[in-house]
Design a protein around this motif. Sequence first.
Motif, PDB file in Angstrom:
ATOM      1  N   GLN A   1       7.025  13.481 -11.918  1.00  0.00           N
ATOM      2  CA  GLN A   1       8.241  13.599 -12.734  1.00  0.00           C
ATOM      3  C   GLN A   1       9.009  12.293 -12.828  1.00  0.00           C
ATOM      4  N   LYS A   2       8.881  11.478 -11.782  1.00  0.00           N
ATOM      5  CA  LYS A   2       9.588  10.195 -11.746  1.00  0.00           C
ATOM      6  C   LYS A   2       9.296   9.385 -13.011  1.00  0.00           C
ATOM      7  N   LYS A   3       8.055   9.602 -13.527  1.00  0.00           N
ATOM      8  CA  LYS A   3       7.655   8.841 -14.716  1.00  0.00           C
ATOM      9  C   LYS A   3       8.404   9.307 -15.976  1.00  0.00           C
ATOM     10  N   GLY A   4       8.965  10.534 -15.907  1.00  0.00           N
ATOM     11  CA  GLY A   4       9.813  11.035 -16.976  1.00  0.00           C
ATOM     12  C   GLY A   4       9.093  11.791 -18.018  1.00  0.00           C
TER      13      GLY A   4
ATOM     14  N   MET B   1       4.818  19.763  -3.873  1.00  0.00           N
ATOM     15  CA  MET B   1       6.145  19.429  -4.416  1.00  0.00           C
ATOM     16  C   MET B   1       6.357  17.919  -4.477  1.00  0.00           C
ATOM     17  N   TYR B   2       5.892  17.229  -3.441  1.00  0.00           N
ATOM     18  CA  TYR B   2       6.062  15.771  -3.402  1.00  0.00           C
ATOM     19  C   TYR B   2       5.252  15.102  -4.517  1.00  0.00           C
ATOM     20  N   LEU B   3       4.033  15.591  -4.721  1.00  0.00           N
ATOM     21  CA  LEU B   3       3.191  15.023  -5.793  1.00  0.00           C
ATOM     22  C   LEU B   3       3.831  15.270  -7.167  1.00  0.00           C
TER      23      LEU B   3
ATOM     24  N   ALA C   1       4.841   4.671   4.724  1.00  0.00           N
ATOM     25  CA  ALA C   1       3.939   5.463   5.587  1.00  0.00           C
ATOM     26  C   ALA C   1       2.697   4.675   6.022  1.00  0.00           C
ATOM     27  N   GLY C   2       1.512   5.118   5.562  1.00  0.00           N
ATOM     28  CA  GLY C   2       0.281   4.428   5.968  1.00  0.00           C
ATOM     29  C   GLY C   2       0.282   2.953   5.602  1.00  0.00           C
ATOM     30  N   GLY C   3       1.040   2.572   4.572  1.00  0.00           N
ATOM     31  CA  GLY C   3       1.154   1.154   4.215  1.00  0.00           C
ATOM     32  C   GLY C   3       1.896   0.405   5.317  1.00  0.00           C
TER      33      GLY C   3
ATOM     34  N   SER D   1       0.856  -1.199   0.000  1.00  0.00           N
ATOM     35  CA  SER D   1       0.000   0.000   0.000  1.00  0.00           C
ATOM     36  C   SER D   1       0.883   1.238   0.000  1.00  0.00           C
ATOM     37  N   ALA D   2       0.516   2.217  -0.828  1.00  0.00           N
ATOM     38  CA  ALA D   2       1.270   3.489  -0.878  1.00  0.00           C
ATOM     39  C   ALA D   2       0.897   4.402   0.287  1.00  0.00           C
ATOM     40  N   GLY D   3       0.088   3.897   1.208  1.00  0.00           N
ATOM     41  CA  GLY D   3      -0.251   4.685   2.398  1.00  0.00           C
ATOM     42  C   GLY D   3      -1.445   5.581   2.176  1.00  0.00           C
ATOM     43  N   LEU D   4      -1.544   6.594   3.005  1.00  0.00           N
ATOM     44  CA  LEU D   4      -2.697   7.488   2.909  1.00  0.00           C
ATOM     45  C   LEU D   4      -2.714   8.153   1.542  1.00  0.00           C
ATOM     46  N   ASP D   5      -3.925   8.396   1.074  1.00  0.00           N
ATOM     47  CA  ASP D   5      -4.060   8.978  -0.257  1.00  0.00           C
ATOM     48  C   ASP D   5      -3.739  10.466  -0.188  1.00  0.00           C
ATOM     49  N   LEU D   6      -2.661  10.831  -0.877  1.00  0.00           N
ATOM     50  CA  LEU D   6      -2.194  12.228  -0.812  1.00  0.00           C
ATOM     51  C   LEU D   6      -3.248  13.184  -1.349  1.00  0.00           C
ATOM     52  N   LEU D   7      -4.077  12.697  -2.251  1.00  0.00           N
ATOM     53  CA  LEU D   7      -5.089  13.593  -2.836  1.00  0.00           C
ATOM     54  C   LEU D   7      -6.246  13.853  -1.878  1.00  0.00           C
TER      55      LEU D   7
HETATM   56  C1  LIG Z   1       3.867  19.065  15.760  1.00  0.00           C
HETATM   57  C2  LIG Z   1       2.595  19.096  14.971  1.00  0.00           C
HETATM   58  C3  LIG Z   1       2.278  17.731  14.499  1.00  0.00           C
HETATM   59  C4  LIG Z   1       0.879  17.684  14.012  1.00  0.00           C
HETATM   60  C5  LIG Z   1       0.688  16.368  13.381  1.00  0.00           C
HETATM   61  C6  LIG Z   1      -0.717  16.090  13.208  1.00  0.00           C
HETATM   62  C7  LIG Z   1      -1.107  15.232  12.331  1.00  0.00           C
HETATM   63  C8  LIG Z   1      -0.213  14.548  11.349  1.00  0.00           C
HETATM   64  C9  LIG Z   1      -0.160  15.231  10.039  1.00  0.00           C
HETATM   65  C10 LIG Z   1       0.035  14.573   8.918  1.00  0.00           C
HETATM   66  C11 LIG Z   1       0.280  13.112   8.864  1.00  0.00           C
HETATM   67  C12 LIG Z   1      -0.287  12.507   7.635  1.00  0.00           C
HETATM   68  C13 LIG Z   1       0.184  11.104   7.510  1.00  0.00           C
HETATM   69  C14 LIG Z   1       0.380  10.552   6.330  1.00  0.00           C
HETATM   70  C15 LIG Z   1       0.829   9.160   6.149  1.00  0.00           C
HETATM   71  C16 LIG Z   1       0.896   8.726   4.707  1.00  0.00           C
HETATM   72  O1  LIG Z   1       0.628   7.601   4.423  1.00  0.00           O
HETATM   73  S1  LIG Z   1       1.319   9.879   3.524  1.00  0.00           S
HETATM   74  C17 LIG Z   1       1.541   8.965   2.041  1.00  0.00           C
HETATM   75  C18 LIG Z   1       2.956   8.532   1.924  1.00  0.00           C
HETATM   76  N1  LIG Z   1       3.138   7.715   0.777  1.00  0.00           N
HETATM   77  C19 LIG Z   1       4.198   7.793  -0.005  1.00  0.00           C
HETATM   78  O2  LIG Z   1       5.116   8.550   0.230  1.00  0.00           O
HETATM   79  C20 LIG Z   1       4.204   6.909  -1.222  1.00  0.00           C
HETATM   80  C21 LIG Z   1       4.349   7.680  -2.469  1.00  0.00           C
HETATM   81  N2  LIG Z   1       4.349   6.785  -3.595  1.00  0.00           N
HETATM   82  C22 LIG Z   1       5.434   6.120  -4.009  1.00  0.00           C
HETATM   83  O3  LIG Z   1       6.492   6.172  -3.436  1.00  0.00           O
HETATM   84  C23 LIG Z   1       5.268   5.273  -5.228  1.00  0.00           C
HETATM   85  O4  LIG Z   1       4.096   5.692  -5.897  1.00  0.00           O
HETATM   86  C24 LIG Z   1       5.175   3.767  -4.954  1.00  0.00           C
HETATM   87  C25 LIG Z   1       4.125   3.444  -3.909  1.00  0.00           C
HETATM   88  C26 LIG Z   1       6.547   3.240  -4.488  1.00  0.00           C
HETATM   89  C27 LIG Z   1       4.798   3.035  -6.266  1.00  0.00           C
HETATM   90  O5  LIG Z   1       5.685   3.397  -7.285  1.00  0.00           O
HETATM   91  P1  LIG Z   1       5.291   3.125  -8.808  1.00  0.00           P
HETATM   92  O6  LIG Z   1       6.459   3.552  -9.620  1.00  0.00           O
HETATM   93  O7  LIG Z   1       4.809   1.742  -8.945  1.00  0.00           O
HETATM   94  O8  LIG Z   1       4.019   4.053  -9.077  1.00  0.00           O
HETATM   95  P2  LIG Z   1       3.994   5.631  -9.325  1.00  0.00           P
HETATM   96  O9  LIG Z   1       4.923   6.327  -8.393  1.00  0.00           O
HETATM   97  O10 LIG Z   1       4.147   5.902 -10.769  1.00  0.00           O
HETATM   98  O11 LIG Z   1       2.510   5.980  -8.843  1.00  0.00           O
HETATM   99  C28 LIG Z   1       1.377   5.653  -9.652  1.00  0.00           C
HETATM  100  C29 LIG Z   1       0.319   6.706  -9.436  1.00  0.00           C
HETATM  101  O12 LIG Z   1      -0.099   6.663  -8.066  1.00  0.00           O
HETATM  102  C30 LIG Z   1       0.055   7.959  -7.485  1.00  0.00           C
HETATM  103  N3  LIG Z   1       0.364   7.785  -6.053  1.00  0.00           N
HETATM  104  C31 LIG Z   1       1.391   7.158  -5.518  1.00  0.00           C
HETATM  105  N4  LIG Z   1       1.320   7.171  -4.163  1.00  0.00           N
HETATM  106  C32 LIG Z   1       0.176   7.832  -3.860  1.00  0.00           C
HETATM  107  C33 LIG Z   1      -0.457   8.179  -2.629  1.00  0.00           C
HETATM  108  N5  LIG Z   1       0.053   7.852  -1.423  1.00  0.00           N
HETATM  109  N6  LIG Z   1      -1.592   8.868  -2.698  1.00  0.00           N
HETATM  110  C34 LIG Z   1      -2.136   9.211  -3.871  1.00  0.00           C
HETATM  111  N7  LIG Z   1      -1.578   8.910  -5.086  1.00  0.00           N
HETATM  112  C35 LIG Z   1      -0.434   8.223  -5.057  1.00  0.00           C
HETATM  113  C36 LIG Z   1       1.192   8.583  -8.261  1.00  0.00           C
HETATM  114  O13 LIG Z   1       1.180   9.977  -8.111  1.00  0.00           O
HETATM  115  C37 LIG Z   1       0.865   8.126  -9.656  1.00  0.00           C
HETATM  116  O14 LIG Z   1      -0.208   8.924 -10.111  1.00  0.00           O
HETATM  117  P3  LIG Z   1      -0.327   9.337 -11.648  1.00  0.00           P
HETATM  118  O15 LIG Z   1       0.923  10.113 -11.978  1.00  0.00           O
HETATM  119  O16 LIG Z   1      -1.559  10.165 -11.725  1.00  0.00           O
HETATM  120  O17 LIG Z   1      -0.411   8.042 -12.405  1.00  0.00           O
END
Ligand SMILES: CCCCC/C=C\C/C=C\CC/C=C/CC(=O)SCCNC(=O)CCNC(=O)[C@H](O)C(C)(C)COP(=O)(O)OP(=O)(O)OC[C@H]1O[C@@H](n2cnc3c(N)ncnc32)[C@H](O)[C@@H]1OP(=O)(O)O
Length: 289
Positions: free
Chosen positions: A286-289, A279-281, A139-141, A92-98
Amino acid sequence: MALAAARRLLLHAGSRLGRREAVDGARRFANKRVLVETEGPAGVAVMKLRNPPVNSLSLECLTEFTISLEKLENDKSIRGVILTSECPGIFSAGLDLLEMYGRNPAHYAEYWKNVQELWLRLYTSNMILVSAINGASPAGGCLLALCCDYRVMADNPKYTIGLNESLLGIVAPFWFKDMYVNTIGHREAERALQLGTLFSPAEALKVGVVDEVVPEDQVHSKARSVMTKWLAIPDHSRQLTKNMMRKATADSLIKQREADIQNFTSFISKDSIQKSLHMYLEKLKQKKG
Ligand SMILES: CCCCC/C=C\C/C=C\CC/C=C/CC(=O)SCCNC(=O)CCNC(=O)[C@H](O)C(C)(C)COP(=O)(O)OP(=O)(O)OC[C@H]1O[C@@H](n2cnc3c(N)ncnc32)[C@H](O)[C@@H]1OP(=O)(O)O
């Protein structure tokens, strides 16, 4: 309100499907994003996330996940769940950034409430939970896996696991942190959280993020054999022990759920945080090139 109605509908639809698909003692029910099959050792369900492309935990996915878990928890014939993914190469890529970017505060609050709900259900489940981590798990995964009682990970260096929030410019909330500390200890958690470390399977095993690393084609069979071992323990003593180990951590969120939702909402709404997420999104695109 709308979500509560959807939940009732899904629970109802799920149970009809469950009855209709009963074949040879194996049963299955499915929502769009979560498939549950009972197979293998008696009393065990396999729960597969299937929210392509990356099993991000969107609001819909979280809701379906929570409902499926609730149904299993209410089914007294189910004692254990193997949690895995149907998306190739991704647990799982974790919480949905969108869900956390470009929305309004009411949406953030609703989303976070559902994240809390799933976590509380998973972390305090009476069932035996074993994760078969068959792909990337940031992350969430990683959080989903950490909720389990045992973690088996596929030996593929392309797959990484860890709480990488700091790399996104966000902060893991205290209950993510507490669970990390409970699993890998304070020093390792302190370092991994600050650096946002994504561990390879070998590193994850070394530090204790996962319990076992096996060849990719053996992840499911290993998860099943682990489950068989855990099933041999009487439920009442195992459940009381699990509760004793996890209650304080769960209670610290239960005591302040509303405040935690407020904290999340105000944190994620900040311009600087939205900018970091943007920026992260962009970097992901961009990773896709
Ligand atoms: C002191 C004060 C403190 C207060 C604190 C209070 C609260 C806390 C505040 C915030 C906490 C919030 C917590 C968040 C936890 C999370 O889970 S955040 C999400 C983290 N996830 C990631 O970083 C993963 C990112 N993704 C990747 O690394 C890669 O996508 C992958 C999983 C390794 C897969 O790689 P692969 O090459 O196979 O695929 P792509 O990268 O090409 O991705 C395909 C497609 O999917 C989109 N996407 C990827 N991950 C996400 C995601 N998590 N959410 C939404 N969309 C995602 C990616 O953008 C691609 O989209 P497309 O370009 O439109 O095809």
